[in-house]
Write a protein that holds these residues in place. Structure first.
Motif, PDB file in Angstrom:
ATOM      1  N   GLY B 304      49.145  44.279  28.040  1.00 27.52           N
ATOM      2  CA  GLY B 304      49.536  44.781  29.341  1.00 27.52           C
ATOM      3  C   GLY B 304      48.948  43.968  30.477  1.00 27.52           C
ATOM      4  N   ARG B 305      49.187  44.513  31.640  1.00 28.67           N
ATOM      5  CA  ARG B 305      48.729  43.902  32.881  1.00 28.67           C
ATOM      6  C   ARG B 305      47.404  44.530  33.271  1.00 28.67           C
ATOM      7  N   TYR B 306      46.417  43.701  33.616  1.00 23.89           N
ATOM      8  CA  TYR B 306      45.119  44.234  34.041  1.00 23.89           C
ATOM      9  C   TYR B 306      44.726  43.561  35.353  1.00 23.89           C
ATOM     10  N   ASP B 307      44.870  44.293  36.438  1.00 24.17           N
ATOM     11  CA  ASP B 307      44.608  43.716  37.758  1.00 24.17           C
ATOM     12  C   ASP B 307      43.158  43.838  38.186  1.00 24.17           C
ATOM     13  N   GLN B 308      42.406  44.716  37.513  1.00 21.50           N
ATOM     14  CA  GLN B 308      41.053  45.026  37.997  1.00 21.50           C
ATOM     15  C   GLN B 308      39.968  44.684  36.976  1.00 21.50           C
ATOM     16  N   LEU B 309      40.312  44.091  35.856  1.00 21.22           N
ATOM     17  CA  LEU B 309      39.320  43.920  34.792  1.00 21.22           C
ATOM     18  C   LEU B 309      38.257  42.905  35.186  1.00 21.22           C
ATOM     19  N   ALA B 310      38.678  41.830  35.838  1.00 21.17           N
ATOM     20  CA  ALA B 310      37.727  40.773  36.190  1.00 21.17           C
ATOM     21  C   ALA B 310      37.628  40.671  37.707  1.00 21.17           C
ATOM     22  N   THR B 311      36.488  41.073  38.219  1.00 17.43           N
ATOM     23  CA  THR B 311      36.252  40.958  39.661  1.00 17.43           C
ATOM     24  C   THR B 311      34.820  40.484  39.855  1.00 17.43           C
ATOM     25  N   THR B 312      34.615  39.626  40.846  1.00 18.02           N
ATOM     26  CA  THR B 312      33.257  39.182  41.130  1.00 18.02           C
ATOM     27  C   THR B 312      33.203  38.662  42.556  1.00 18.02           C
ATOM     28  N   ASP B 313      32.121  38.959  43.252  1.00 21.50           N
ATOM     29  CA  ASP B 313      31.935  38.501  44.638  1.00 21.50           C
ATOM     30  C   ASP B 313      33.145  38.797  45.516  1.00 21.50           C
ATOM     31  N   GLY B 314      33.741  39.972  45.312  1.00 23.00           N
ATOM     32  CA  GLY B 314      34.885  40.336  46.138  1.00 23.00           C
ATOM     33  C   GLY B 314      36.177  39.654  45.746  1.00 23.00           C
TER      34      GLY B 314
END
Lengths: 443, 443
Positions: B304-314
């Motif tokens: 599936g689609r994962y828009d929020q799994l990898a976030t860092t420093d905004g």
């Protein structure tokens, strides 16, 4: 920077190095298969008791527990493999009745050791092993064949020349016993440190900790000094004045390995009686491999003969194997920029997208190229062509395809040379050396 | 018996199935690379806190400890990955500045889950993932592209036909909210059990445990009933009478995926609004894949689609990916004898050994054949030819080479047909379909 590791001892590569590693693995596999070795992918997990019975590396074993497990659940008492030979021995004893011997297999897998991380030492690393295993007996000619398979594999990579150093434990064991040494394993382990701590260090270790006399330690070091590219090592051992059945058996086996190596390629295989190998389970031939000019990496491929590792119901499954330390080897080669891939992605052609409405047509062009084995991808957005070309350029993608209307006017550009020619997606082929990324020789 | 597992949930194959698995993996890789996906091999080990933050499978995580570790040693607090997406997200956040986006990568690796072993559920299993990850944003056309890459890969294997069932979480989330449901995750998980416990079971779960009213549960099940090979699902959802921005966004995205699938091959991609997927991290498109006629295996490829799994420093790194469950798929196919390799070893030619004195000459014949890409091995012992032929026959090796004196009289026999012809090791080639083992279609 090639290495992206955030956790000490657990190396990870960036995509260009991952691609290069994959090509190294593919080359090894291709050669192993040309020599009739079949793939085997065993589980990463072994019963702890099996790991402890077969290795002296107990402090380095990683034990597994489920986060919320009952203490005696059915997956209690498991650990991660620390090499690929001990699991193979377990697999043999479990499946002997369903296997065909001699069995020729290769394994290319990760192993885990809780060692203190340092240059060339990792906690998780990839090995490529080849093994031949017999049932009851295994002819000595396999001891001579396997190093030549490894040499064939390593020599197809753009690496510095390799030199295989070979010894036979029967020689050391026979000589040690003949001069009255009782702690054979302790003596082997001390001699194994020769490269690290030098002659005086080993002498001291032998006398202070293993319990050798000065004369015994002297003989051990004299033996370890012996080495030759030809059979002259046999006479040199003879000059030690030990006449012993085990020694003579070891000398004969080692002579067979060195002679076969010499016949294959002079200088490739050399007898070196200082080679000991740390692992307990070797019973005869032992191997180490150096990259000439890069000896400080240590051995990039090691192994030996193990006659007693796999036994069950009174049956024995003697084997001989060699293991390429892929991670150690590549860590050094990437670090010194001695090895890389010709581009950072498999893609050979980027299909430029004139407008988002053209995306379906671009997909059909890509499908036509792929049907003829040309790796391609469609540009992510229909931005101006300069940016799309830059997308290809940054990844080392050599060609950009420009769809036009009508399609008969499509053009393809070699962005390295800047040459652009008319092309039909059902016919155009890049030159053979551009189809796949290749390993680049930077020696 | 294909399976050699001695430890429940940790499957291992015998050599013929290992060879077949390797061929499946090679086929997947070849297609992934044709579509411009590059290999990535991440470490098996992740910080526990990362695993726990990203998955709801905490009970299934295997924790690592060194056998003799200090409790707070630097490798404390580590666990084995339970999928390939969560480690990829960690890798992205650590290396974002050194990666090129959109990043197209594949991973073919083992993962570990401490689940109760049962049919199709394993504790150690191999997955093959493809992912595209953007920086900041990722165009929706990738949601439509990836299932077609997977279809291309699976359709090159001798498998039953595949059908990709696609949904979009935004539709369910929007509809659930619109009818007043607050526990969205709980509702998704309950609906995810539809295949296992049926409509009444899900209704009961929703009303008894998730806190839905009968009417709310009814709407959930009405939504889950919707499915179509074409865009008619949009109207069907419209008839539920929910007008909501999120729902409309989800419908538009899903329509794009279904339309692209339809254009590529009618019936391949179908909208199925019951598809939920267990993992928390999906934010839009979700995929499942069935083998037509073998639906009871469950989904052989999901994602599936994962828009929020990898976030860092905004910064965010939205991605979309699909994962082929290789072990689950092969376990079923091997078990039902639907898939096998044409021979059990890579070897194409066995060089017979007249006497042990001829072994060197046999090795030269083998080297000449290998130099032209023909896999071969030299017979283990110079026993009578009948036994040497039997060695080849039992392994499915198609050809035996008979060295003669003088070499000009060498002969090669196709042991299947019993035909024997004169042959020169510098010239003879087997027919192309015999050079490498192939996957056999037994459908």
């Amino acid at each position: 920077m090639a290495q992206a590791a955030s956790l000490s001892g657990f190396p990870e590569w960036l995509p260009p190095e991952s691609l290069a590693e994959q090509q190294v693995v593919d080359t090894l596999r291709e050669v192993f298969e040309l020599h009739g070795f079949g793939p085997l992918g065993l589980r990463a997990v072994e019963p702890l008791e099996w790991l402890l019975a077969k290795g002296e590396t107990d402090k380095e074993i990683y034990v597994l527990n489920r986060l919320h497990a009952e203490p005696d659940g059915e997956d209690a008492g498991l650990g991660l493999r620390f090499d690929l030979t001990v699991p193979l021995a377990r697999y043999l004893t479990e499946n002997a009745g369903r296997l065909l011997f001699p069995l020729r297999v290769y394994q290319i897998q990760k192993v885990w050791r809780g060692e203190r991380p340092q240059e060339g030492r990792f906690r998780e690393f990839r090995q490529a092993d080849i093994d031949v295993i017999g049932h009851g007996q295994l002819p000595a000619h396999y001891d001579a064949e396997l190093p030549l398979v490894i040499a064939d594999a390593l020599q197809r990579l753009p690496l510095p020349p390799v030199r295989l150093r070979v010894n036979n434990r029967k020689i050391a064991e026979g000589v040690y016993r003949a001069v009255g040494i009782t702690d054979i394993t302790g003596t082997l382990r001390a001699v194994d440190k020769l490269d690290k701590i030098g002659r005086e260090g080993v002498h001291q270790l032998l006398t202070d900790q293993v319990g050798c006399s000065d004369a015994q330690a002297h003989t051990c070091l004299q033996l370890a000094d012996i080495g030759a590219d030809d059979l002259s090592f046999v006479d040199q051992v003879g000059q030690l004045g030990v006449d012993d059945t085990l020694v003579n058996e070891g000398l004969e086996e080692l002579a067979g390995v060195v002679q076969a190596g010499h016949d294959h390629q002079p200088g490739l295989v050399t007898a070196d009686l200082s080679v000991a190998r740390g692992l307990d389970y070797y019973t005869g031939t032992v191997y180490e491999t150096q990259l000439v000019g890069h000896e400080s990496i240590g051995s990039v491929c090691s192994g030996g003969r193990y006659d007693q590792l796999a036994t069950t119901d009174g049956e024995t499954y003697p084997g001989v194997g060699l293991s390429v330390g892929i991670t150690r080897l590549l860590s050094r080669l990437f670090g010194q920029r001695l090895l890389s891939a010709s581009r950072s992605v498999p893609t050979c052609v980027l299909i430029a997208v004139p407008t988002e409405d053209d995306r379906r047509r671009c997909g059909r062009i890509a499908a036509a190229l792929r049907a003829r084995g040309i790796a391609c991808e469609v540009a992510p957005t229909a931005e101006r062509y300069g940016k799309q070309i830059r997308y290809a350029d940054r990844r080392g993608i050599p060609y950009v395809w420009f769809p036009t209307d009508p399609p008969e006017r499509d053009e393809v550009r070699d962005i390295r040379a800047g040459e652009q020619i008319p092309a039909d997606c059902d016919e155009w082929m890049p030159p053979p050396h551009d189809v796949h990324p290749a390993l680049t020789d930077k020696r």
